[in-house]
Motif scaffolding. Structure first.
Motif, PDB file in Angstrom:
ATOM      1  N   LEU A 124      55.927 -21.486  90.721  1.00  0.00           N
ATOM      2  CA  LEU A 124      57.284 -20.940  90.592  1.00  0.00           C
ATOM      3  C   LEU A 124      57.754 -20.921  89.145  1.00  0.00           C
ATOM      4  O   LEU A 124      58.500 -20.027  88.733  1.00  0.00           O
ATOM      5  N   ALA A 145      63.523 -22.295  88.406  1.00  0.00           N
ATOM      6  CA  ALA A 145      62.395 -22.590  89.295  1.00  0.00           C
ATOM      7  C   ALA A 145      62.661 -23.854  90.110  1.00  0.00           C
ATOM      8  O   ALA A 145      62.391 -23.906  91.318  1.00  0.00           O
ATOM      9  N   GLN A 158      56.365 -30.304  95.753  1.00  0.00           N
ATOM     10  CA  GLN A 158      56.398 -29.521  94.520  1.00  0.00           C
ATOM     11  C   GLN A 158      55.237 -29.832  93.574  1.00  0.00           C
ATOM     12  O   GLN A 158      54.836 -28.995  92.763  1.00  0.00           O
ATOM     13  N   VAL A 178      56.773 -20.647  99.457  1.00  0.00           N
ATOM     14  CA  VAL A 178      56.458 -20.459  98.038  1.00  0.00           C
ATOM     15  C   VAL A 178      56.408 -18.965  97.723  1.00  0.00           C
ATOM     16  O   VAL A 178      56.905 -18.527  96.674  1.00  0.00           O
ATOM     17  N   GLY A 181      59.832 -17.847  97.528  1.00  0.00           N
ATOM     18  CA  GLY A 181      60.402 -18.359  96.288  1.00  0.00           C
ATOM     19  C   GLY A 181      59.995 -17.542  95.078  1.00  0.00           C
ATOM     20  O   GLY A 181      60.783 -17.339  94.149  1.00  0.00           O
ATOM     21  N   ASN A 182      58.746 -17.043  95.068  1.00  0.00           N
ATOM     22  CA  ASN A 182      58.274 -16.198  93.973  1.00  0.00           C
ATOM     23  C   ASN A 182      59.130 -14.953  93.811  1.00  0.00           C
ATOM     24  O   ASN A 182      59.264 -14.409  92.703  1.00  0.00           O
ATOM     25  N   ILE A 185      63.220 -15.824  93.040  1.00  0.00           N
ATOM     26  CA  ILE A 185      63.436 -16.490  91.753  1.00  0.00           C
ATOM     27  C   ILE A 185      64.253 -15.602  90.818  1.00  0.00           C
ATOM     28  O   ILE A 185      64.977 -16.081  89.960  1.00  0.00           O
TER      29      ILE A 185
END
Length: 618
Positions: A124, A145, A158, A178, A181-182, A185
């Motif tokens: 991230l 991040a 994490q 994840v 999250g990418n 962000i």
């Protein structure tokens, strides 16, 4: 198709007064593909006049059987398909899709494309440094991040590696978060997801959809495809598009879908999951579903004519009825709702319509970030115990076979020439077959990141090829430290380091060939076959097995990095002893160095051109 969403210069959502009738919309979207056969070409309809709308704060689900066109529609909305093959209106804020928007849209693919050896936090953090605007400092990007990690509940894992087929890592649900999250962000106003619950258990899938609902509640627009959700998942969606064979069967509130189909005579006869009921309809399966009177009459007429039948209309007839019912009862009304444009301020309008890409980092910053990421990701493979054991065991075996060989006699020098040739072959073969896997294995990652405009292809290519160099140097040094002194080669610092430099030139040239073959073919089986034939040919023409090569095929020798490396190693060891060793002249060596340098840059340039020609959403 009209989809409205608003960004500030920092990727944050700006509030804007919008009445309830001003919706995010798409109108009459039709998509066709040409299928080339042996003798002719066939045009196939993938989508037929799809119309719908979605507001900020809502989750729109695209449902339908396999092959119904839901992933195609998602890719069209996200700008992932060539727009020239699409008819209908596809605009954003009344403006066409542009490169500015490309880096402002979040798109989560069905497959979890992640680097297995990076931790969740590293993954991230690198995404933040590459995608967030230049005006933010490195510390601000890294803080973003960390905020996403806590927002998605990933703080517990994490510092855990993502993992993959051969690397233990996070769970499937954490991998999916994840991936989400990418994309979030950059705080996108529009988030697309392709089958986000695929492969997840019911509890993890529910948690993932709840995450999407939480994202939508802060003013984002979420559009996702989903195959067969549970009833609990289904009730999390605000709006629903049901597709069947590329046609629109229903668009509206998800909670009202059952009532709509009941109004046209299709009701479940038993208690069942709403999503299961809708998918049965889209498939034309009316088992445990009431048959509309119009279809009953049609079936009775067909059965009386053919004296066969099971009392249920065939799927094609059901599909035709559902399409006609939607077009006659709902479609025109929905289209009228979507005619009014949304007023926007001119500053925002000019930004959205801009064709200029918005890079999150300068070229040099992109190179540095990708260089560091490349070393962190690949150091685990380079320094695995298997590879270290392979290199050191080979070195020890060679050292024992040529133990303290004699370089003072002709026979001794001939024996040492065999060792030098094997070194040239080993460090030509090894890098080629390592480098072949580089671009085919990273194709999905490269395509995903380039589609989001995370970096320039030139920055990626240079970082990818140069980050291997420090790693490529360590194992050859260990190899030569063992072989050189065990075999009794020339004991001086200059001879050792010149031998090391020669081997390093061979490695980089051979690696370039592997990169070029892999990037050109992008298929591991074909690339491995071509590389095997090429490396074998270069080895045979390397000057050890055949001293006199026929003129008509002698050009192969000068293309062989084995040949040039072998000549240079002979020159380093014996030039001041005798001008010819084992039938090969030891001249100045400038031609050999020039040839290897030309291969280093030439093969890499070919690999870069091959990547440029590929369809990687550049």
């Amino acid at each position: 198709m009209f989809i409205y969403y608003v960004f500030s210069s920092f990727g944050q959502m700006r509030t804007c007064k919008v009445t309830s009738t001003k919706e995010r919309r798409f109108t009459d979207v039709t998509y066709k593909v040409i299928i080339k056969g042996m003798t002719s070409c066939e045009e196939r309809d993938i989508l037929n006049g799809i119309t719908g709308a979605v507001n900020p704060g809502e989750v729109l689900a695209l449902m339908g059987p396999s092959g119904s066109g839901k992933t195609t529609l998602l890719n069209l909305l996200g700008g992932r398909l060539i727009q020239s093959t699409v008819s209908g209106s596809i605009t954003y804020n009344d403006q066409p899709y542009s490169k500015f928007l490309k880096s402002r849209i979040g798109f989560v693919t069905q497959d979890d494309v992640l680097f297995p050896h990076l931790t969740v936090k590293e993954t991230l953090t690198y995404a933040a440094r590459l995608r967030l605007p230049k005006v933010l400092t490195r510390q601000q990007k890294e803080k973003r991040a960390v905020d996403v990690i806590y927002e998605l509940g990933l703080e517990r894992c994490q510092d855990t590696m993502i993992g993959g087929s051969f690397v233990r890592g996070v769970s499937g649900g954490e991998r999916k978060r994840v991936c989400i999250g990418n994309e979030i962000i950059i705080n996108p106003s529009l988030l697309f997801l392709d089958e986000p619950t695929s492969g997840l258990d019911s509890t993890t899938a529910l948690r993932t959809i709840q995450t999407l609902q939480d994202i939508a509640e802060v003013g984002k627009t979420v559009i996702t495809t989903i195959h067969q959700p549970s009833s609990r998942l289904f009730h999390k969606f605000d709006k629903l598009i049901l597709l069947g064979k590329g046609s629109l069967l229903y668009f509206g509130k998800a909670s009202e879908a059952i009532f709509y189909f009941s109004s046209i005579g299709c009701s479940p006869l038993i208690a069942m999951n709403p999503a299961e009921f809708l998918l049965d309809l889209a498939n034309g399966n009316l088992t445990d579903i009431s048959v509309p009177s119009e279809l009953e009459d049609k079936v009775q007429m067909e059965n009386s004519e053919t004296e066969t039948g099971n009392g249920k209309p065939p799927p094609a007839v059901v599909h035709e009825y559902l399409v006609e019912a939607y077009e006659s009862r709902v479609a025109d009304t929905e289209k009228k709702k979507l005619l009014a444009p949304l007023p926007l301020d001119e500053e925002l309008k000019s930004k959205v319509s801009s064709s200029k890409r918005q890079w999150g980092a300068s070229w040099w910053q992109q190179y540095c970030i990708l260089f560091c990421r490349g070393i962190k990701e690949r150091k685990h493979d380079y320094f695995s115990w298997l590879r270290i054991t392979q290199v050191l065991s080979t070195a020890i075996i060679l050292g024992l076979l040529w133990w303290q060989s004699d370089s003072k006699t002709i026979r001794g020098r001939q024996d040492q020439a065999g060792l030098l040739f094997f070194i040239a072959v080993f460090w030509g073969f090894f890098p080629v077959f390592t480098a072949i896997f580089t671009f085919p294995q990273e194709r999905a990652m490269l395509g995903k990141e380039r589609a989001a405009d995370m970096y320039r292809l030139s920055a990626y290519f240079l970082a990818r090829t140069t980050s291997d160099l420090p790693l490529d140097l360590i194992l050859p040094v260990l190899f030569l430290l063992v072989v050189y002194f065990m075999a009794g080669l020339r004991l001086s610092a200059s001879h050792f380091f010149l031998s090391m430099l020669t081997v390093f030139l061979c490695i980089v040239a051979a690696q370039g060939l592997g990169l070029a073959i892999g990037a050109t073919l992008m298929d591991l089986k074909r690339a491995t076959t071509l590389a095997s034939v090429t490396v074998m040919t270069f080895m045979l023409a390397g000057g050890y097995f055949v001293k006199k090569v026929p003129v008509f095929i002698s050009w192969i020798r000068y293309m062989s990095f084995n040949y040039h490396t072998y000549k240079l190693l002979l020159k380093v060891q014996y030039q001041d002893i005798m001008p010819t060793v084992n039938g090969i002249k030891t001249d100045s060596g400038l031609k050999e160095v020039g040839a290897l340098v030309a291969m280093i840059f030439g093969y890499r340039f070919l690999a870069y051109l091959s990547l440029r020609k590929m369809q990687l959403h550049c």
